[in-house]
Design a protein around this motif. Structure first.
Motif, PDB file in Angstrom:
ATOM      1  N   SER A  41      58.967  29.515  40.096  1.00 57.66           N
ATOM      2  CA  SER A  41      58.995  30.772  40.269  1.00 57.66           C
ATOM      3  C   SER A  41      59.076  31.242  41.800  1.00 57.66           C
ATOM      4  O   SER A  41      57.928  30.905  42.418  1.00 57.66           O
ATOM      5  CB  SER A  41      57.648  31.460  39.552  1.00 57.66           C
ATOM      6  N   PRO A  42      59.872  32.124  42.057  1.00 64.48           N
ATOM      7  CA  PRO A  42      59.840  32.559  43.475  1.00 64.48           C
ATOM      8  C   PRO A  42      58.887  33.740  43.904  1.00 64.48           C
ATOM      9  O   PRO A  42      58.380  33.657  45.014  1.00 64.48           O
ATOM     10  CB  PRO A  42      61.336  33.338  43.674  1.00 64.48           C
ATOM     11  N   PHE A  43      58.158  33.995  42.852  1.00 61.02           N
ATOM     12  CA  PHE A  43      57.372  35.203  43.053  1.00 61.02           C
ATOM     13  C   PHE A  43      55.854  34.742  42.604  1.00 61.02           C
ATOM     14  O   PHE A  43      54.801  35.489  42.307  1.00 61.02           O
ATOM     15  CB  PHE A  43      57.424  36.501  42.272  1.00 61.02           C
ATOM     16  N   PHE A  44      55.354  33.221  42.624  1.00 59.47           N
ATOM     17  CA  PHE A  44      54.394  32.785  42.125  1.00 59.47           C
ATOM     18  C   PHE A  44      53.243  33.290  41.988  1.00 59.47           C
ATOM     19  O   PHE A  44      52.740  33.882  40.817  1.00 59.47           O
ATOM     20  CB  PHE A  44      54.167  31.191  42.450  1.00 59.47           C
ATOM     21  N   PRO A  45      52.402  33.593  42.903  1.00 56.73           N
ATOM     22  CA  PRO A  45      51.032  33.983  42.544  1.00 56.73           C
ATOM     23  C   PRO A  45      50.932  35.509  42.108  1.00 56.73           C
ATOM     24  O   PRO A  45      50.287  35.877  41.444  1.00 56.73           O
ATOM     25  CB  PRO A  45      50.198  33.864  43.651  1.00 56.73           C
ATOM     26  N   TYR A  46      52.006  36.177  42.501  1.00 61.87           N
ATOM     27  CA  TYR A  46      52.094  37.664  42.104  1.00 61.87           C
ATOM     28  C   TYR A  46      52.047  38.065  40.603  1.00 61.87           C
ATOM     29  O   TYR A  46      51.350  38.823  40.283  1.00 61.87           O
ATOM     30  CB  TYR A  46      53.026  38.312  42.904  1.00 61.87           C
ATOM     31  N   PRO A  47      52.785  37.481  39.959  1.00 66.99           N
ATOM     32  CA  PRO A  47      52.714  37.827  38.386  1.00 66.99           C
ATOM     33  C   PRO A  47      51.320  37.535  37.636  1.00 66.99           C
ATOM     34  O   PRO A  47      50.872  38.394  37.044  1.00 66.99           O
ATOM     35  CB  PRO A  47      53.887  37.206  37.777  1.00 66.99           C
ATOM     36  N   THR A  48      50.706  36.545  38.273  1.00 62.36           N
ATOM     37  CA  THR A  48      49.366  36.394  37.794  1.00 62.36           C
ATOM     38  C   THR A  48      48.506  37.353  38.155  1.00 62.36           C
ATOM     39  O   THR A  48      47.383  37.973  37.373  1.00 62.36           O
ATOM     40  CB  THR A  48      48.805  35.024  38.366  1.00 62.36           C
ATOM     41  N   TRP A  49      48.443  37.824  39.169  1.00 63.52           N
ATOM     42  CA  TRP A  49      47.916  39.018  39.752  1.00 63.52           C
ATOM     43  C   TRP A  49      48.149  40.449  38.863  1.00 63.52           C
ATOM     44  O   TRP A  49      47.101  41.099  38.628  1.00 63.52           O
ATOM     45  CB  TRP A  49      47.714  39.213  41.226  1.00 63.52           C
ATOM     46  N   VAL A  50      49.363  40.360  38.672  1.00 64.25           N
ATOM     47  CA  VAL A  50      49.622  41.688  37.818  1.00 64.25           C
ATOM     48  C   VAL A  50      49.280  41.688  36.519  1.00 64.25           C
ATOM     49  O   VAL A  50      48.504  42.586  36.172  1.00 64.25           O
ATOM     50  CB  VAL A  50      51.295  41.773  37.967  1.00 64.25           C
ATOM     51  N   VAL A  51      49.067  40.545  35.838  1.00 58.42           N
ATOM     52  CA  VAL A  51      48.753  40.260  34.475  1.00 58.42           C
ATOM     53  C   VAL A  51      47.046  40.511  34.566  1.00 58.42           C
ATOM     54  O   VAL A  51      46.602  41.156  33.633  1.00 58.42           O
ATOM     55  CB  VAL A  51      48.912  39.018  33.749  1.00 58.42           C
ATOM     56  N   MET A  52      46.417  40.031  35.455  1.00 58.26           N
ATOM     57  CA  MET A  52      44.942  40.193  35.680  1.00 58.26           C
ATOM     58  C   MET A  52      44.572  41.747  35.806  1.00 58.26           C
ATOM     59  O   MET A  52      43.605  42.249  35.391  1.00 58.26           O
ATOM     60  CB  MET A  52      44.410  39.387  36.642  1.00 58.26           C
ATOM     61  N   ALA A  53      45.384  42.322  36.825  1.00 59.56           N
ATOM     62  CA  ALA A  53      45.135  44.025  37.063  1.00 59.56           C
ATOM     63  C   ALA A  53      45.344  44.559  35.548  1.00 59.56           C
ATOM     64  O   ALA A  53      44.635  45.849  35.155  1.00 59.56           O
ATOM     65  CB  ALA A  53      46.025  44.431  37.927  1.00 59.56           C
ATOM     66  N   GLY A  54      46.560  44.278  34.874  1.00 54.00           N
ATOM     67  CA  GLY A  54      46.806  44.828  33.372  1.00 54.00           C
ATOM     68  C   GLY A  54      45.638  44.690  32.540  1.00 54.00           C
ATOM     69  O   GLY A  54      45.140  45.398  31.805  1.00 54.00           O
ATOM     70  N   PHE A  55      45.150  43.545  32.696  1.00 49.20           N
ATOM     71  CA  PHE A  55      44.136  43.083  31.518  1.00 49.20           C
ATOM     72  C   PHE A  55      42.743  43.909  32.062  1.00 49.20           C
ATOM     73  O   PHE A  55      41.964  44.489  31.090  1.00 49.20           O
ATOM     74  CB  PHE A  55      43.625  41.599  31.591  1.00 49.20           C
ATOM     75  N   ALA A  56      42.573  43.867  33.354  1.00 53.93           N
ATOM     76  CA  ALA A  56      41.265  44.792  33.852  1.00 53.93           C
ATOM     77  C   ALA A  56      41.686  46.315  33.497  1.00 53.93           C
ATOM     78  O   ALA A  56      40.640  47.099  32.879  1.00 53.93           O
ATOM     79  CB  ALA A  56      41.156  44.595  35.215  1.00 53.93           C
ATOM     80  N   ALA A  57      42.746  46.893  33.649  1.00 60.24           N
ATOM     81  CA  ALA A  57      43.253  48.044  32.989  1.00 60.24           C
ATOM     82  C   ALA A  57      42.826  48.465  31.692  1.00 60.24           C
ATOM     83  O   ALA A  57      42.406  49.458  31.265  1.00 60.24           O
ATOM     84  CB  ALA A  57      44.373  48.694  33.436  1.00 60.24           C
ATOM     85  N   VAL A  58      43.164  47.493  30.648  1.00 56.79           N
ATOM     86  CA  VAL A  58      42.978  47.546  29.350  1.00 56.79           C
ATOM     87  C   VAL A  58      41.487  47.564  29.164  1.00 56.79           C
ATOM     88  O   VAL A  58      40.977  48.534  28.281  1.00 56.79           O
ATOM     89  CB  VAL A  58      43.643  46.506  28.637  1.00 56.79           C
ATOM     90  N   LEU A  59      40.706  46.956  29.969  1.00 54.61           N
ATOM     91  CA  LEU A  59      39.329  46.768  29.570  1.00 54.61           C
ATOM     92  C   LEU A  59      38.499  48.054  30.161  1.00 54.61           C
ATOM     93  O   LEU A  59      38.082  48.731  29.239  1.00 54.61           O
ATOM     94  CB  LEU A  59      38.788  45.541  30.429  1.00 54.61           C
ATOM     95  N   VAL A  60      39.109  48.737  31.070  1.00 55.39           N
ATOM     96  CA  VAL A  60      38.636  49.994  31.734  1.00 55.39           C
ATOM     97  C   VAL A  60      39.017  51.008  30.585  1.00 55.39           C
ATOM     98  O   VAL A  60      38.120  51.852  30.349  1.00 55.39           O
ATOM     99  CB  VAL A  60      39.023  50.315  33.191  1.00 55.39           C
ATOM    100  N   ALA A  61      40.340  51.013  30.116  1.00 56.69           N
ATOM    101  CA  ALA A  61      40.596  51.915  29.144  1.00 56.69           C
ATOM    102  C   ALA A  61      39.929  51.830  27.951  1.00 56.69           C
ATOM    103  O   ALA A  61      39.602  53.019  27.519  1.00 56.69           O
ATOM    104  CB  ALA A  61      42.126  51.816  28.756  1.00 56.69           C
ATOM    105  N   MET A  62      39.484  50.790  27.444  1.00 54.70           N
ATOM    106  CA  MET A  62      38.796  50.497  26.366  1.00 54.70           C
ATOM    107  C   MET A  62      37.186  51.094  26.288  1.00 54.70           C
ATOM    108  O   MET A  62      36.698  51.840  25.801  1.00 54.70           O
ATOM    109  CB  MET A  62      38.607  49.094  25.982  1.00 54.70           C
TER     110      MET A  62
END
Length: 120
Positions: A41-62
């Motif tokens: 993956s040419p973008f390696f750690p960045y998709p992981t950080w994006v997914v973690m940020a999305g997960f945190a956003a879902v928890l905040v929204a909940m």
């Protein structure tokens, strides 16, 4: 991986008239070939950080949305119970080994009882 192959073969068997073992072997070969390929993956750690940020956003929204708070707190409570049980289990240490051959195994049946039933 074999369990997934057999389950997939059972599903495919409904549409394809081949024996289950042929389908399972084919699926095992495809999964093995897929696992042997190295994907970079040419973008390696960045998709992981994006997914973690999305997960945190879902928890905040909940936490913010009133209807979802109950689900959030129930899930967090369940997580706390599981983590507490894990911590207690780790603090107790490993299970002791049976001291004699006649001690009960995990099923609660003594080895001598199993031998007596097998002999009869």
């Amino acid at each position: 991986m074999a369990v997934e192959a057999v389950a997939g073969a059972a599903i495919l068997h409904a549409w394809i008239g081949l024996p289950l073992w042929v389908l399972a072997m084919g699926l095992m070969a495809m999964m093995t070939a897929t696992n042997l390929l190295s994907v970079r993956s040419p973008f390696f750690p960045y998709p992981t950080w994006v997914v973690m940020a999305g997960f945190a956003a879902v928890l905040v929204a909940m936490a913010v949305i009133g209807d979802q708070r109950t689900q959030l707190f129930t899930s967090l409570g369940s997580l706390a119970v599981v983590l507490l049980a894990y911590t207690v289990r780790r603090a107790r240490g490993p299970r002791p080994e049976p001291t004699t051959a006649d001690d009960a195994d995990d099923t609660g049946v003594a080895d001598s009882t199993v031998k007596a039933v097998a002999d009869s």
